[in-house]
Scaffold this motif. Structure first.
Motif, mmCIF file in Angstrom:
data_model
loop_
_atom_site.group_PDB
_atom_site.id
_atom_site.type_symbol
_atom_site.label_atom_id
_atom_site.label_comp_id
_atom_site.label_asym_id
_atom_site.label_seq_id
_atom_site.Cartn_x
_atom_site.Cartn_y
_atom_site.Cartn_z
ATOM 1 N N LEU A 259 0.851 -1.190 0.000
ATOM 2 C CA LEU A 259 0.000 0.000 0.000
ATOM 3 C C LEU A 259 0.889 1.243 0.000
ATOM 4 C CD1 LEU A 259 -3.155 0.536 0.283
ATOM 5 C CD2 LEU A 259 -2.597 1.220 2.625
ATOM 6 N N VAL A 260 0.644 2.136 -0.939
ATOM 7 C CA VAL A 260 1.436 3.366 -1.042
ATOM 8 C C VAL A 260 0.497 4.559 -0.856
ATOM 9 C CG1 VAL A 260 3.128 2.311 -2.570
ATOM 10 C CG2 VAL A 260 1.145 3.491 -3.557
ATOM 11 N N PRO A 261 1.051 5.722 -0.470
ATOM 12 C CA PRO A 261 0.200 6.911 -0.336
ATOM 13 C C PRO A 261 -0.422 7.291 -1.681
ATOM 14 C CG PRO A 261 2.338 7.245 0.730
ATOM 15 C CD PRO A 261 2.443 5.982 -0.042
ATOM 16 N N PHE A 262 -1.627 7.836 -1.626
ATOM 17 C CA PHE A 262 -2.294 8.343 -2.832
ATOM 18 C C PHE A 262 -1.438 9.428 -3.457
ATOM 19 C CE2 PHE A 262 -4.953 11.415 -4.996
ATOM 20 C CZ PHE A 262 -5.833 10.629 -5.725
ATOM 21 N N PRO A 263 -1.254 9.481 -4.768
ATOM 22 C CA PRO A 263 -1.812 8.577 -5.775
ATOM 23 C C PRO A 263 -0.813 7.482 -6.160
ATOM 24 C CG PRO A 263 -0.893 10.499 -6.869
ATOM 25 C CD PRO A 263 -0.641 10.688 -5.396
ATOM 26 N N CYS A 264 -1.332 6.293 -6.416
ATOM 27 C CA CYS A 264 -0.542 5.193 -6.960
ATOM 28 C C CYS A 264 -0.489 5.381 -8.480
ATOM 29 C CB CYS A 264 -1.198 3.859 -6.601
ATOM 30 S SG CYS A 264 -0.487 2.442 -7.462
ATOM 31 N N LEU A 265 0.712 5.631 -8.970
ATOM 32 C CA LEU A 265 0.881 5.901 -10.412
ATOM 33 C C LEU A 265 1.843 4.899 -11.041
ATOM 34 C CD1 LEU A 265 1.207 9.791 -10.288
ATOM 35 C CD2 LEU A 265 -0.777 8.481 -11.037
ATOM 36 N N PRO A 266 1.608 4.538 -12.306
ATOM 37 C CA PRO A 266 0.391 4.793 -13.080
ATOM 38 C C PRO A 266 -0.756 3.936 -12.555
ATOM 39 C CG PRO A 266 1.824 3.302 -14.283
ATOM 40 C CD PRO A 266 2.572 3.698 -13.058
ATOM 41 N N TRP A 267 -1.987 4.382 -12.749
ATOM 42 C CA TRP A 267 -3.137 3.602 -12.271
ATOM 43 C C TRP A 267 -3.658 2.720 -13.396
ATOM 44 C CZ3 TRP A 267 -4.535 8.880 -10.243
ATOM 45 C CH2 TRP A 267 -4.907 9.758 -11.255
ATOM 46 N N GLN A 268 -3.072 1.525 -13.481
ATOM 47 C CA GLN A 268 -3.559 0.533 -14.462
ATOM 48 C C GLN A 268 -4.993 0.136 -14.127
ATOM 49 O OE1 GLN A 268 -0.514 -2.416 -13.878
ATOM 50 N NE2 GLN A 268 0.848 -1.550 -15.438
ATOM 51 N N ILE A 269 -5.328 0.096 -12.853
ATOM 52 C CA ILE A 269 -6.703 -0.053 -12.381
ATOM 53 C C ILE A 269 -7.080 1.255 -11.706
ATOM 54 C CG2 ILE A 269 -8.250 -1.292 -10.799
ATOM 55 C CD1 ILE A 269 -7.260 -3.020 -13.157
ATOM 56 N N GLN A 270 -8.207 1.833 -12.103
ATOM 57 C CA GLN A 270 -8.604 3.128 -11.554
ATOM 58 C C GLN A 270 -9.436 2.946 -10.289
ATOM 59 O OE1 GLN A 270 -9.966 5.037 -15.526
ATOM 60 N NE2 GLN A 270 -9.177 6.703 -14.257
ATOM 61 N N GLY A 271 -9.051 3.668 -9.250
ATOM 62 C CA GLY A 271 -9.757 3.578 -7.980
ATOM 63 C C GLY A 271 -11.213 3.997 -8.053
ATOM 64 N N ASN A 272 -11.570 4.769 -9.054
ATOM 65 C CA ASN A 272 -12.973 5.191 -9.198
ATOM 66 C C ASN A 272 -13.907 4.018 -9.444
ATOM 67 O OD1 ASN A 272 -10.907 7.059 -10.489
ATOM 68 N ND2 ASN A 272 -12.539 8.498 -9.947
ATOM 69 N N ASN A 273 -13.346 2.873 -9.833
ATOM 70 C CA ASN A 273 -14.157 1.668 -10.046
ATOM 71 C C ASN A 273 -14.126 0.727 -8.845
ATOM 72 O OD1 ASN A 273 -14.944 2.203 -12.792
ATOM 73 N ND2 ASN A 273 -12.867 1.686 -13.432
ATOM 74 N N VAL A 274 -13.431 1.102 -7.793
ATOM 75 C CA VAL A 274 -13.146 0.177 -6.692
ATOM 76 C C VAL A 274 -14.005 0.510 -5.470
ATOM 77 C CG1 VAL A 274 -11.349 -0.619 -5.099
ATOM 78 C CG2 VAL A 274 -10.804 -0.214 -7.526
ATOM 79 N N ASP A 275 -14.528 -0.554 -4.832
ATOM 80 C CA ASP A 275 -15.378 -0.386 -3.656
ATOM 81 C C ASP A 275 -14.615 -0.491 -2.346
ATOM 82 O OD1 ASP A 275 -17.154 -1.724 -5.917
ATOM 83 O OD2 ASP A 275 -18.507 -0.619 -4.576
ATOM 84 N N ALA A 276 -13.624 -1.377 -2.302
ATOM 85 C CA ALA A 276 -12.929 -1.625 -1.025
ATOM 86 C C ALA A 276 -11.485 -2.013 -1.311
ATOM 87 C CB ALA A 276 -13.623 -2.728 -0.245
#
Length: 517
Positions: A217-234
């Motif tokens: 786990l890294v501090p926001f933002p994790c770059l590049p975002w191959q998976i976008q957090g906007n699609n993630v629930d948990a």
């Protein structure tokens, strides 16, 4: 009640209904056209998520409860961690703890490490698997022990099935080598770095609920975002998502077998003498020992001729990265990285581009990369006199392998199967393949250590190598020689009970896998 079957355009008997859904028998290459609109998950609202973006929960069990896992749901995982994956097992252990039953597991592929799921299949936590089953799970399916039908799809076929709504994922669980608390994730860094997460991209976009599991786990933002957090629930942080020694190493050794090296050399020479290897050409080769040797021989021929490839399609390996560094390849378009050199190259070199099954293989898209490749070299368990190929079952009928991108790669301008003449004294060239995975009209060349068979449909290739010293032989001659050496093997002892189906790239059913007697 006996399952209703129908003969498809390839002459194979296939179920007309698969796991409660009507299925379409194979219509012939290019003859099936989809209709309708793409599938979609329900609309979400950001008011239901933390304003500070922190979606962390304390455990996989809590995450499953949070997203509302219930009986009968579809749970998906990806296979970028291959035989080192821990998350695929942990998630169903957690589901069992909750008391969930009759789940459908929808992995992009499973490996021997997932033999853990046999216990969950026996206990009823998992109802059936739709995805490639390598090793123990394939054997379990072949024995008729799974309650539903296995469904084998190519990488592109899996994306197509999700996109078209054939499979609606309720909960996607994405093992992420690096992620932040918002759910942005990639595979480029961390102790379990695997390069990219393209096999999970469709899951993140189309699933109702998405859980990211990480051990870095890294501090926001994790770059590049191959998976976008906007699609993630948990987001769940655990001690380890997998065994790095089984994720990226051990698959990239060039064969030392003289026969396999001869196959690789013949294949590379064929590419040169047929005029496929020319300035600006493209190729795709995997991480098997023979295909690695093919890349090695091809590289030398390219150096000798002063030829540069515009791009190569990965799975990337150390050897492909060395060709990029040397300037023999201008770009790598990569679907999965097979070793740490591939991971490093993708992380550091902008010419090494990560891709997904959507860009590479999806048959129900506005084009894809597969048909833009000049030559693809592949393996097979069997090939028959009509050049049909089998990649999932052995000569005894047991289901032991997945499809991967094999079917999709047949769209290349020249699809070559590199196969030994026989395995354990069982000829690889047969009268009729046990399971049809790829139609002969798409398989152009079969290369063995005893000769090269060119599909008569490709007169252009036959003309191109007519004056060469390559051992070009009719496939029937090769088979006759093998039969004299090994004898004609007995047909596998199969029942009339379907245990799985093989989907073609367009979503139709091309063949059935039968229970082994």
């Amino acid at each position: 009640m006996a399952m209703k079957l129908e003969r498809n355009a390839a002459g194979r008997m296939v179920p007309v209904e698969v796991n409660g859904r009507a299925s379409i028998p194979y219509q012939g290459f290019g003859n099936h056209r989809p209709d309708g609109v793409k599938a979609a998950p329900r609309i979400a609202s950001c008011v239901d998520y933390p304003a500070d973006g922190d979606k962390r929960v304390s455990s996989l069990k809590e995450a499953l409860e949070k997203v509302g896992l219930t009986d009968g749901m579809v749970v998906s995982t990806h296979h970028h961690l291959r035989n080192g994956d821990a998350v695929g097992n942990l998630i169903f252990d957690a589901a069992a703890e909750i008391g969930a039953r009759d789940l459908m597991w929808f992995p992009s592929a499973s490996f021997p490490v997932h033999a853990n799921q046999i216990g969950h299949l026996d206990s009823g936590v998992i109802h059936h698997i739709e995805g490639s089953m390598n090793g123990p799970l394939g054997a379990y399916c072949s024995a008729g022990k799974m309650r539903g039908l296995g469904v084998l799809r190519s990488h592109g076929g899996r994306w197509q099935a999700i996109q078209d709504g054939e499979v609606h994922i309720d909960v996607a669980v994405i093992a992420a080598p690096t992620a932040d608390s918002f759910g942005n994730a990639n595979g480029l860094r961390g102790p379990a770095a695997c390069g990219l997460l393209g096999f999970a991209l469709a899951d993140s976009i189309y699933a109702e609920k998405v859980i990211v599991v990480t051990d870095n786990l890294v501090p926001f933002p994790c770059l590049p975002w191959q998976i976008q957090g906007n699609n993630v629930d948990a987001v769940v942080e655990i001690g380890s998502i997998g065994d790095p020694s089984k994720i990226v190493s051990g698959t990239t050794r060039i064969t030392q077998s003289p026969d396999r090296r001869r196959i690789a050399e013949l294949a590379a020479r064929f590419c040169a003498e047929a005029g496929i290897m020319r300035d600006g050409f493209s190729f795709q080769a995997g991480a098997g020992g023979t295909t690695l040797a093919f890349a090695m021989y091809l590289a030398q021929l390219m150096r000798d001729a002063g030829v540069t490839a515009r791009f190569a399609r990965g799975g990337s390996t150390q050897h492909m990265v060395e060709m990029l560094d040397e300037g023999l390849i201008e770009f790598i378009l990569d679907g999965q990285t097979f070793d740490l050199d591939g991971v490093r190259s993708m992380r550091e070199d902008a010419r090494h581009q990560d891709t997904s099954p959507f860009t590479s293989y999806n048959f129900h898209g506005k084009g894809n990369f597969a048909s833009m490749v000049d030559v693809a070299v592949l393996g097979a368990t069997e090939v028959d006199l009509e050049f049909n190929g089998n990649v999932v079952t052995h000569s005894d009928g047991r289901l032991l392998h997945g499809i991967g991108g094999w079917q999709n790669c047949l769209a290349a301008r020249c699809a070559m199967l590199l196969v030994p003449s026989f395995r354990d004294r069982i000829p690889v060239i047969v009268d009729e393949v046990t399971t049809l995975c790829g139609p002969g009209e798409l398989i152009d060349v079969v290369v063995t250590e005893r000769g090269i068979a060119v599909n008569p449909r490709r007169q252009d290739l036959l003309d191109a190598v007519a004056g060469s010293k390559l051992p070009i032989r009719p496939i029937g001659d090769l088979k006759a020689e093998l039969d004299r050496i090994c004898g004609v093997p007995a047909k596998p002892a199969l029942t009339e009970e379907p245990v799985a189906v093989v989907k073609w790239v367009d979503g139709t059913v091309i063949d059935t896998v039968w229970r082994v007697d």
